[in-house]
Scaffold this motif. Structure first.
Motif, PDB file in Angstrom:
ATOM      1  N   ASN A 262       0.832  -1.213   0.000  1.00 54.20           N
ATOM      2  CA  ASN A 262       0.000   0.000   0.000  1.00 54.20           C
ATOM      3  C   ASN A 262       0.866   1.262   0.000  1.00 54.20           C
ATOM      4  O   ASN A 262       0.565   2.235  -0.688  1.00 54.20           O
ATOM      5  CB  ASN A 262      -0.932   0.013   1.219  1.00 54.20           C
ATOM      6  CG  ASN A 262      -1.985  -1.071   1.133  1.00 54.20           C
ATOM      7  OD1 ASN A 262      -2.277  -1.575   0.053  1.00 54.20           O
ATOM      8  ND2 ASN A 262      -2.544  -1.448   2.271  1.00 54.20           N
ATOM      9  N   ALA A 263       1.948   1.231   0.792  1.00 55.59           N
ATOM     10  CA  ALA A 263       2.863   2.381   0.842  1.00 55.59           C
ATOM     11  C   ALA A 263       3.525   2.581  -0.526  1.00 55.59           C
ATOM     12  O   ALA A 263       3.715   3.710  -0.984  1.00 55.59           O
ATOM     13  CB  ALA A 263       3.905   2.167   1.930  1.00 55.59           C
ATOM     14  N   MET A 264       3.870   1.462  -1.179  1.00 55.54           N
ATOM     15  CA  MET A 264       4.472   1.532  -2.516  1.00 55.54           C
ATOM     16  C   MET A 264       3.503   2.210  -3.493  1.00 55.54           C
ATOM     17  O   MET A 264       3.905   3.099  -4.251  1.00 55.54           O
ATOM     18  CB  MET A 264       4.811   0.120  -3.008  1.00 55.54           C
ATOM     19  CG  MET A 264       5.243   0.049  -4.471  1.00 55.54           C
ATOM     20  SD  MET A 264       5.551  -1.642  -5.031  1.00 55.54           S
ATOM     21  CE  MET A 264       3.886  -2.246  -5.261  1.00 55.54           C
ATOM     22  N   HIS A 265       2.233   1.807  -3.425  1.00 59.04           N
ATOM     23  CA  HIS A 265       1.241   2.397  -4.338  1.00 59.04           C
ATOM     24  C   HIS A 265       1.099   3.896  -4.094  1.00 59.04           C
ATOM     25  O   HIS A 265       0.990   4.676  -5.033  1.00 59.04           O
ATOM     26  CB  HIS A 265      -0.112   1.695  -4.176  1.00 59.04           C
ATOM     27  CG  HIS A 265      -0.099   0.302  -4.730  1.00 59.04           C
ATOM     28  ND1 HIS A 265      -0.854  -0.717  -4.214  1.00 59.04           N
ATOM     29  CD2 HIS A 265       0.615  -0.243  -5.752  1.00 59.04           C
ATOM     30  CE1 HIS A 265      -0.628  -1.832  -4.901  1.00 59.04           C
ATOM     31  NE2 HIS A 265       0.264  -1.566  -5.837  1.00 59.04           N
ATOM     32  N   LYS A 266       1.125   4.287  -2.828  1.00 63.15           N
ATOM     33  CA  LYS A 266       1.014   5.709  -2.500  1.00 63.15           C
ATOM     34  C   LYS A 266       2.208   6.473  -3.100  1.00 63.15           C
ATOM     35  O   LYS A 266       2.029   7.516  -3.725  1.00 63.15           O
ATOM     36  CB  LYS A 266       0.964   5.891  -0.981  1.00 63.15           C
ATOM     37  CG  LYS A 266       0.700   7.319  -0.515  1.00 63.15           C
ATOM     38  CD  LYS A 266       0.477   7.321   1.001  1.00 63.15           C
ATOM     39  CE  LYS A 266       0.729   8.667   1.628  1.00 63.15           C
ATOM     40  NZ  LYS A 266      -0.340   9.634   1.493  1.00 63.15           N
ATOM     41  N   ALA A 267       3.408   5.914  -2.923  1.00 58.57           N
ATOM     42  CA  ALA A 267       4.605   6.571  -3.447  1.00 58.57           C
ATOM     43  C   ALA A 267       4.580   6.612  -4.978  1.00 58.57           C
ATOM     44  O   ALA A 267       4.980   7.604  -5.592  1.00 58.57           O
ATOM     45  CB  ALA A 267       5.856   5.856  -2.944  1.00 58.57           C
ATOM     46  N   ILE A 340       5.381   3.906   6.788  1.00 59.49           N
ATOM     47  CA  ILE A 340       6.303   3.304   5.816  1.00 59.49           C
ATOM     48  C   ILE A 340       6.560   4.294   4.674  1.00 59.49           C
ATOM     49  O   ILE A 340       7.695   4.482   4.240  1.00 59.49           O
ATOM     50  CB  ILE A 340       5.733   1.969   5.265  1.00 59.49           C
ATOM     51  CG1 ILE A 340       5.543   0.973   6.413  1.00 59.49           C
ATOM     52  CG2 ILE A 340       6.648   1.392   4.189  1.00 59.49           C
ATOM     53  CD1 ILE A 340       4.846  -0.313   6.012  1.00 59.49           C
ATOM     54  N   TYR A 341       5.486   4.923   4.221  1.00 57.71           N
ATOM     55  CA  TYR A 341       5.597   5.908   3.147  1.00 57.71           C
ATOM     56  C   TYR A 341       6.572   7.022   3.547  1.00 57.71           C
ATOM     57  O   TYR A 341       7.467   7.384   2.782  1.00 57.71           O
ATOM     58  CB  TYR A 341       4.207   6.476   2.840  1.00 57.71           C
ATOM     59  CG  TYR A 341       4.230   7.683   1.941  1.00 57.71           C
ATOM     60  CD1 TYR A 341       4.395   7.546   0.558  1.00 57.71           C
ATOM     61  CD2 TYR A 341       4.094   8.966   2.471  1.00 57.71           C
ATOM     62  CE1 TYR A 341       4.426   8.662  -0.270  1.00 57.71           C
ATOM     63  CE2 TYR A 341       4.116  10.085   1.647  1.00 57.71           C
ATOM     64  CZ  TYR A 341       4.284   9.921   0.283  1.00 57.71           C
ATOM     65  OH  TYR A 341       4.317  11.019  -0.521  1.00 57.71           O
ATOM     66  N   GLU A 342       6.421   7.533   4.768  1.00 58.03           N
ATOM     67  CA  GLU A 342       7.284   8.632   5.210  1.00 58.03           C
ATOM     68  C   GLU A 342       8.742   8.190   5.316  1.00 58.03           C
ATOM     69  O   GLU A 342       9.654   8.932   4.931  1.00 58.03           O
ATOM     70  CB  GLU A 342       6.785   9.182   6.550  1.00 58.03           C
ATOM     71  CG  GLU A 342       5.570  10.087   6.368  1.00 58.03           C
ATOM     72  CD  GLU A 342       4.900  10.465   7.680  1.00 58.03           C
ATOM     73  OE1 GLU A 342       5.507  10.257   8.760  1.00 58.03           O
ATOM     74  OE2 GLU A 342       3.759  10.960   7.625  1.00 58.03           O
ATOM     75  N   ALA A 343       8.968   6.970   5.822  1.00 59.25           N
ATOM     76  CA  ALA A 343      10.335   6.448   5.912  1.00 59.25           C
ATOM     77  C   ALA A 343      10.955   6.335   4.514  1.00 59.25           C
ATOM     78  O   ALA A 343      12.132   6.645   4.299  1.00 59.25           O
ATOM     79  CB  ALA A 343      10.324   5.086   6.613  1.00 59.25           C
ATOM     80  N   LEU A 344      10.126   5.928   3.570  1.00 58.29           N
ATOM     81  CA  LEU A 344      10.580   5.760   2.192  1.00 58.29           C
ATOM     82  C   LEU A 344      10.918   7.110   1.557  1.00 58.29           C
ATOM     83  O   LEU A 344      11.963   7.268   0.911  1.00 58.29           O
ATOM     84  CB  LEU A 344       9.473   5.047   1.401  1.00 58.29           C
ATOM     85  CG  LEU A 344       9.702   4.783  -0.077  1.00 58.29           C
ATOM     86  CD1 LEU A 344      10.820   3.775  -0.267  1.00 58.29           C
ATOM     87  CD2 LEU A 344       8.412   4.254  -0.723  1.00 58.29           C
TER      88      LEU A 344
END
Lengths: 354, 214
Positions: A262-267, A340-344
């Motif tokens: 999900n975080a990957m999709h957001k990014a 996770i998104y923010e860490a990425l």
């Protein structure tokens, strides 16, 4: 394949084990995997198979040793503290080369910890949790359907290599419900086991043992085991690689891989080139997935429900060719998509040192 | 007083939360979390959201709320004996979860609905025969009679109108066999209610979902 049913992860393992021809299941209760024992307590007698609640985890794993030695497809399950108790038995089973399936629906640790989901038993599962040089084949499923499919495969590979296989889930995977399909009841052909202790009946005695007092003999036995583990490492690696041409890769397994995706999709939605490596076999670890992307990957972010365990295998696979970062939560906290998104994003913007 | 029982994972908690929110719009309502067997996805996890809508949630005290202890919320006698307002009781799944209700049955008011939640896509209620067996097991455990059924047919995110209505039909058949009314059927609110082509003699309630897998 049959019709769809809505199943909890724990129940799904139980039904998948029945479909895979599991003849004996030895239980000892612990949260959050009790639904597995509850389910099989009802279903195994219906199929005229063995359900037995042992007096302890230690007893249960040694019953698996006995049943597997006699040639049965056997399984036990527990959650973190209970799996720690089983380690001596698992080492004996690995040494005696007995096929079996061990399920660990991991909860927060160390110690009694919590009853919420965690991935902090990765070291124990993949590096040999008991004594001696041995390996388990370890699966890290991330959906209920995959739990079903890998439970079937676990019994198959256990027999093929005469080696214990561990299903490393977590509490969330055990408790959540998803629609699943099961293979038909009569789909499995059980392999012949000429080594099993089934009564001599016209053949020489079969002995199942893990005691080798002669050092040279034990050295040879270890060499044989290592050769088997190398064969498994060559033949049984499984993984999922999403968006192979990405610049940045998230690495996660099990429940965490769902959130990482999900975080990957957001990014990706923000225009970043992000991919996902999801190990399905945690041992053997899928180094091959990393080899495919190392030429262009700028950095990796490993996400776990632990203080950082699989990240060590990621660093070995990457071998210094790109920075490997880590983000984890412990104690039963599932990292959120946003975290996770923010860490990425921090890594992508160059603000983080590995 | 509405008491919800059923097999593990039949959807009691989601229905209890939805009923509580509907009733809260009309007046005083308490939701009792009597689930002593499920470690995750419990009413108590939604306590704050419900409190904002005026639902009084009665759960085990915070000190033990995250434990797998069979603890019963304090003040139960007062709530069960009270004539004021509406009470919904979310009981744990299966006979294992229902046992605690049996132990409290003498405290229950004589007028109550004991509703058995059925999802025919769950393994132990997949047929009419299994549903009847499951209902009787729970009745025998709580020493009370079920007064009606709730059809909660769903396949999670893969629910379609077609599968849902096939399931509801099975629950209606179980109701006929048991000589019990099916009080209502549910549909997840991600299915557009305008698309209903139901010929079933069954009121349908949209279900707002609170609990999602990671």
């Amino acid at each position: 394949m049959g019709e769809l049913l809505l199943m909890k992860g724990n129940e799904a393992i139980g039904e998948a084990a029945i479909r895979a021809g599991c003849q004996a299941y030895f239980a000892y209760p612990i949260t959050p995997q009790n639904e597995l024992g509850e389910y099989l307590a009802r279903r195994m007698p219906e199929e005229s198979r063995v359900f037995l609640q042992a007096e302890s985890e230690v007893a249960a794993i040694n019953m698996v040793y006995g049943a597997a030695g006699a040639g049965a497809r056997a399984m036990t399950s527990s959650s973190s503290p209970g799996i720690s108790l089983k380690q001596e038995g698992i080492s004996y089973i690995a040494a005696a080369e007995l096929p079996c399936v061990i399920v660990n629906m991991v909860r927060g640790g160390p110690g009694l910890g919590s009853i919420q989901p965690a991935q902090s038993d990765y070291f124990q599962a993949t590096k040999g949790g008991g004594h001696g040089d041995y390996r388990l084949i370890v699966f890290g499923p991330s959906t209920i359907q995959e739990l079903v499919d890998l439970t079937g495969l676990a019994f198959e590979l256990a027999d093929k290599y005469r080696n214990p296989v561990m299903i490393l889930g977590d509490g969330a995977l055990g408790q959540m419900m998803e629609p699943v399909e099961f293979p038909a009841m009569d789909e499995v052909t059980l392999p012949l086991k000429p080594w099993a202790t089934t009564g001599m009946k016209g053949r020489p005695q079969n002995v199942i043992n893990s005691l080798h007092l002669d050092p040279e003999d034990l050295d040879r036995h270890n060499a044989h085991l290592q050769e088997k583990y190398r064969a498994i490492a060559r033949q049984e690696v499984r993984y999922e690689l999403e968006n192979q041409d990405a610049d940045y890769f998230l690495v996660a397994y099990g429940t965490t891989a769902r959130v990482a995706r999900n975080a990957m999709h957001k990014a990706q939605g923000e225009g970043h080139r992000v991919g996902l490596i999801r190990p399905v076999t945690l041992w053997p670890f899928p180094d091959a997935a990393f080899a495919k992307v190392l030429d262009r990957a700028r950095a990796f972010l490993t996400v776990e429900m632990s203080a950082g365990q699989m990240v060590e295998d990621v660093r070995l696979a990457v071998n210094g060719r790109a920075p490997v970062h880590f983000y984890g939560r412990t104690g039963g906290v599932i990292p959120s998509q946003q975290e996770i998104y923010e860490a990425l994003i921090k890594i992508i913007q160059g603000g983080e040192k590995a | 007083m509405t008491i919800l029982v059923g097999a593990f994972g039949s959807g009691k908690t989601e229905i209890a939360l939805n009923l509580a929110l509907r009733m809260a719009a009309e007046g005083n309502v308490s939701l009792v979390d009597l689930d002593v067997v499920t470690p995750y996805f419990r009413s108590r996890d939604q306590k704050e959201a419900l409190a904002r809508h005026g639902v009084r949630v009665i759960t085990p005290e915070p000190r033990v709320a995250q434990a797998d202890l069979p603890s019963i919320p304090s003040g139960m006698e007062k709530v069960l004996g009270s004539e004021e307002g509406k009470v919904i009781i979310d009981v744990g799944g299966d006979t294992m979860g229902a046992r605690v209700l049996g132990s409290l049955r003498r405290l229950l008011p004589r007028r109550h609905s004991l509703l058995f939640v059925v999802n025919p896509f769950r393994p132990f209620t997949a047929t009419v025969e299994k549903t009847v067996t499951e209902l009787r097991r729970i009745e025998d455990t709580v020493h009370l009679r079920v007064t009606g059924l709730i059809a909660n047919s769903n396949l999670g995110p893969r629910t379609t109108w077609e599968t849902l209505l096939t399931g509801h039909e099975k629950v209606l058949a179980a109701g006929r066999q048991l000589k019990l009314p099916v009080i209502f059927g549910t549909y997840p609110c991600f299915l557009n209610g305008n698309g209903v082509r139901s010929n079933l003699d069954l009121p349908l309630m949209p279900l707002q979902l609170f609990m999602f897998p990671p």
